[in-house]
Write a protein that holds these residues in place. Structure first.
Motif, mmCIF file in Angstrom:
data_model
loop_
_atom_site.group_PDB
_atom_site.id
_atom_site.type_symbol
_atom_site.label_atom_id
_atom_site.label_comp_id
_atom_site.label_asym_id
_atom_site.label_seq_id
_atom_site.Cartn_x
_atom_site.Cartn_y
_atom_site.Cartn_z
ATOM 1 N N GLU A 74 2.808 -12.935 23.327
ATOM 2 C CA GLU A 74 2.025 -12.073 24.211
ATOM 3 C C GLU A 74 0.848 -11.458 23.464
ATOM 4 O O GLU A 74 -0.249 -11.322 24.018
ATOM 5 C CB GLU A 74 2.926 -10.981 24.787
ATOM 6 N N ILE A 75 1.059 -11.089 22.209
ATOM 7 C CA ILE A 75 -0.031 -10.562 21.392
ATOM 8 C C ILE A 75 -1.115 -11.620 21.215
ATOM 9 O O ILE A 75 -2.314 -11.337 21.351
ATOM 10 C CB ILE A 75 0.506 -10.087 20.030
ATOM 11 N N LEU A 76 -0.701 -12.842 20.945
ATOM 12 C CA LEU A 76 -1.667 -13.930 20.787
ATOM 13 C C LEU A 76 -2.440 -14.174 22.073
ATOM 14 O O LEU A 76 -3.652 -14.419 22.047
ATOM 15 C CB LEU A 76 -0.953 -15.206 20.352
ATOM 16 N N GLU A 77 -1.769 -14.077 23.201
ATOM 17 C CA GLU A 77 -2.439 -14.288 24.486
ATOM 18 C C GLU A 77 -3.443 -13.167 24.773
ATOM 19 O O GLU A 77 -4.539 -13.424 25.283
ATOM 20 C CB GLU A 77 -1.409 -14.382 25.606
ATOM 21 N N LEU A 78 -3.082 -11.920 24.448
ATOM 22 C CA LEU A 78 -4.034 -10.813 24.599
ATOM 23 C C LEU A 78 -5.287 -11.063 23.777
ATOM 24 O O LEU A 78 -6.412 -10.821 24.238
ATOM 25 C CB LEU A 78 -3.395 -9.492 24.146
ATOM 26 N N ARG A 79 -5.104 -11.549 22.570
ATOM 27 C CA ARG A 79 -6.251 -11.799 21.693
ATOM 28 C C ARG A 79 -7.099 -12.967 22.175
ATOM 29 O O ARG A 79 -8.296 -13.006 21.925
ATOM 30 C CB ARG A 79 -5.761 -12.023 20.260
ATOM 31 N N ARG A 80 -6.481 -13.914 22.860
ATOM 32 C CA ARG A 80 -7.251 -15.018 23.430
ATOM 33 C C ARG A 80 -8.098 -14.548 24.611
ATOM 34 O O ARG A 80 -9.169 -15.090 24.880
ATOM 35 C CB ARG A 80 -6.319 -16.145 23.897
ATOM 36 N N LYS A 81 -7.597 -13.568 25.326
ATOM 37 C CA LYS A 81 -8.294 -13.086 26.513
ATOM 38 C C LYS A 81 -9.356 -12.039 26.197
ATOM 39 O O LYS A 81 -10.134 -11.662 27.072
ATOM 40 C CB LYS A 81 -7.282 -12.506 27.516
ATOM 41 N N THR A 82 -9.368 -11.534 24.971
ATOM 42 C CA THR A 82 -10.320 -10.496 24.580
ATOM 43 C C THR A 82 -11.033 -10.932 23.299
ATOM 44 O O THR A 82 -10.550 -11.768 22.550
ATOM 45 C CB THR A 82 -9.609 -9.163 24.317
ATOM 46 N N ALA A 83 -12.187 -10.334 23.073
ATOM 47 C CA ALA A 83 -12.907 -10.544 21.814
ATOM 48 C C ALA A 83 -13.503 -9.221 21.398
ATOM 49 O O ALA A 83 -14.010 -8.466 22.236
ATOM 50 C CB ALA A 83 -13.996 -11.601 21.970
ATOM 51 N N MET A 84 -13.444 -8.935 20.114
ATOM 52 C CA MET A 84 -13.917 -7.652 19.593
ATOM 53 C C MET A 84 -15.172 -7.854 18.747
ATOM 54 O O MET A 84 -15.227 -8.747 17.904
ATOM 55 C CB MET A 84 -12.818 -6.996 18.749
ATOM 56 N N VAL A 85 -16.172 -7.010 19.003
ATOM 57 C CA VAL A 85 -17.340 -6.924 18.135
ATOM 58 C C VAL A 85 -17.218 -5.600 17.377
ATOM 59 O O VAL A 85 -17.205 -4.533 17.978
ATOM 60 C CB VAL A 85 -18.646 -6.971 18.939
ATOM 61 N N PHE A 86 -17.110 -5.698 16.055
ATOM 62 C CA PHE A 86 -16.768 -4.545 15.224
ATOM 63 C C PHE A 86 -18.008 -3.777 14.749
ATOM 64 O O PHE A 86 -19.125 -4.294 14.766
ATOM 65 C CB PHE A 86 -15.969 -4.999 14.001
ATOM 66 N N GLN A 87 -17.766 -2.553 14.270
ATOM 67 C CA GLN A 87 -18.842 -1.737 13.717
ATOM 68 C C GLN A 87 -19.477 -2.412 12.510
ATOM 69 O O GLN A 87 -20.693 -2.389 12.339
ATOM 70 C CB GLN A 87 -18.310 -0.366 13.284
ATOM 71 N N ASN A 88 -18.639 -2.978 11.646
ATOM 72 C CA ASN A 88 -19.114 -3.485 10.355
ATOM 73 C C ASN A 88 -19.106 -5.005 10.286
ATOM 74 O O ASN A 88 -18.861 -5.584 9.228
ATOM 75 C CB ASN A 88 -18.276 -2.883 9.222
ATOM 76 N N TYR A 89 -19.340 -5.642 11.434
ATOM 77 C CA TYR A 89 -19.594 -7.077 11.553
ATOM 78 C C TYR A 89 -18.355 -7.947 11.316
ATOM 79 O O TYR A 89 -18.110 -8.865 12.080
ATOM 80 C CB TYR A 89 -20.732 -7.550 10.624
#
Length: 254
Positions: A74-89
């Motif tokens: 389920e954690i892997l599926e959440l990460r597939r459905k979302t993408a993060m753009v971070f403060q420090n690239y």
């Protein structure tokens, strides 16, 4: 698209999220404002499963996770459905921009390298980096690194992109180029949740603004409501400081 129900998160004895209830419709650009320590970044990290919420549910489209009993898949599926753009690239320093953008496609989506390279070159061109594909992160500016980070997020075609103060680490003269890139992405209809202090960006791009403080959502509404005539005193106090500093033309009713 995204529904958070009664989301709680504590670090030791400090409760950072205190029962967040939050919905984002498909194609919305939701901007989250709030002071440092209000829980904004933790909220994004819970949606992306970089942090495990203690209680509550996260739903993205028809996929739902009970945060008290999450499984690895389920954690892997959440990460597939979302993408993060971070403060420090968070780019790989030993990889070129092209390799950084290709990485997720090859490793996560198992796309053949020739196809991944073709798509990565196209995305990098769309964010204005077609002449920097073979550069390493240390060879380019912070603004260019952040645009590469954005390219890396959108190429995976997530259901929602999460931006965690994407301009906070940049020199002032580089902020504009990154914000313009995010504005262009917003026009394509991608669902976005953006934590930022850039009031002018929020006013121009946001479908809705959420103001957080002390681990709670204090109020939310259209930019014309929250930025011009907020109802809650805490929101007024916060905006009066931020707007006076960064965006003088906007007047806030008090």
């Amino acid at each position: 698209m995204v529904t958070l129900s009664n989301l709680h998160k504590s670090f030791g004895n400090v409760e950072v999220l205190k029962g967040i209830n939050f919905d984002v419709a498909k194609g919305e650009v939701v901007v989250i404002l709030g002071p440092s320590g209000s829980g904004k970044t933790t909220l994004l990290r819970c949606i992306n499963a970089l942090e495990k919420a203690d209680k509550g549910t996260i739903s993205i489209n028809d996929f739902r996770v009970n945060c008290e009993h999450t499984k690895k898949k389920e954690i892997l599926e959440l990460r597939r459905k979302t993408a993060m753009v971070f403060q420090n690239y968070n780019l790989f320093k030993n990889k070129t921009l092209l390799q950084n953008v290709m990485e997720g496609m090859v490793v996560v989506k198992k796309i053949p390298k020739p196809e991944a390279e073709r798509k990565s070159r196209k995305i990098l061109a769309e964010v204005g980096l077609e002449d920097r594909v073979d550069y390493y992160p240390a060879q380019i500016s912070g603004g260019q690194q952040q645009r590469a980070g954005i390219a890396r997020a959108i190429i995976l075609e997530p259901d929602v992109i999460l931006f965690d103060e994407p301009t906070s680490a940049l020199d002032p003269e580089l902020v504009g180029e990154v914000l313009e890139t995010i504005k262009a992405i917003a026009k394509t209809g991608i669902t976005m949740i953006v934590v930022t202090h850039e009031i002018s960006f929020a006013r121009e791009v946001a479908s809705r603004i959420v103001f957080m403080d002390g681990g709670n959502i204090v109020e939310e509404g259209a930019p014309s409501e929250i930025l011009v005539n907020p109802k809650e005193e805490r929101t007024k106090q916060f905006l009066s400081r931020i707007i006076n500093k960064n965006d003088p033309p906007l007047q806030v009713a008090v």
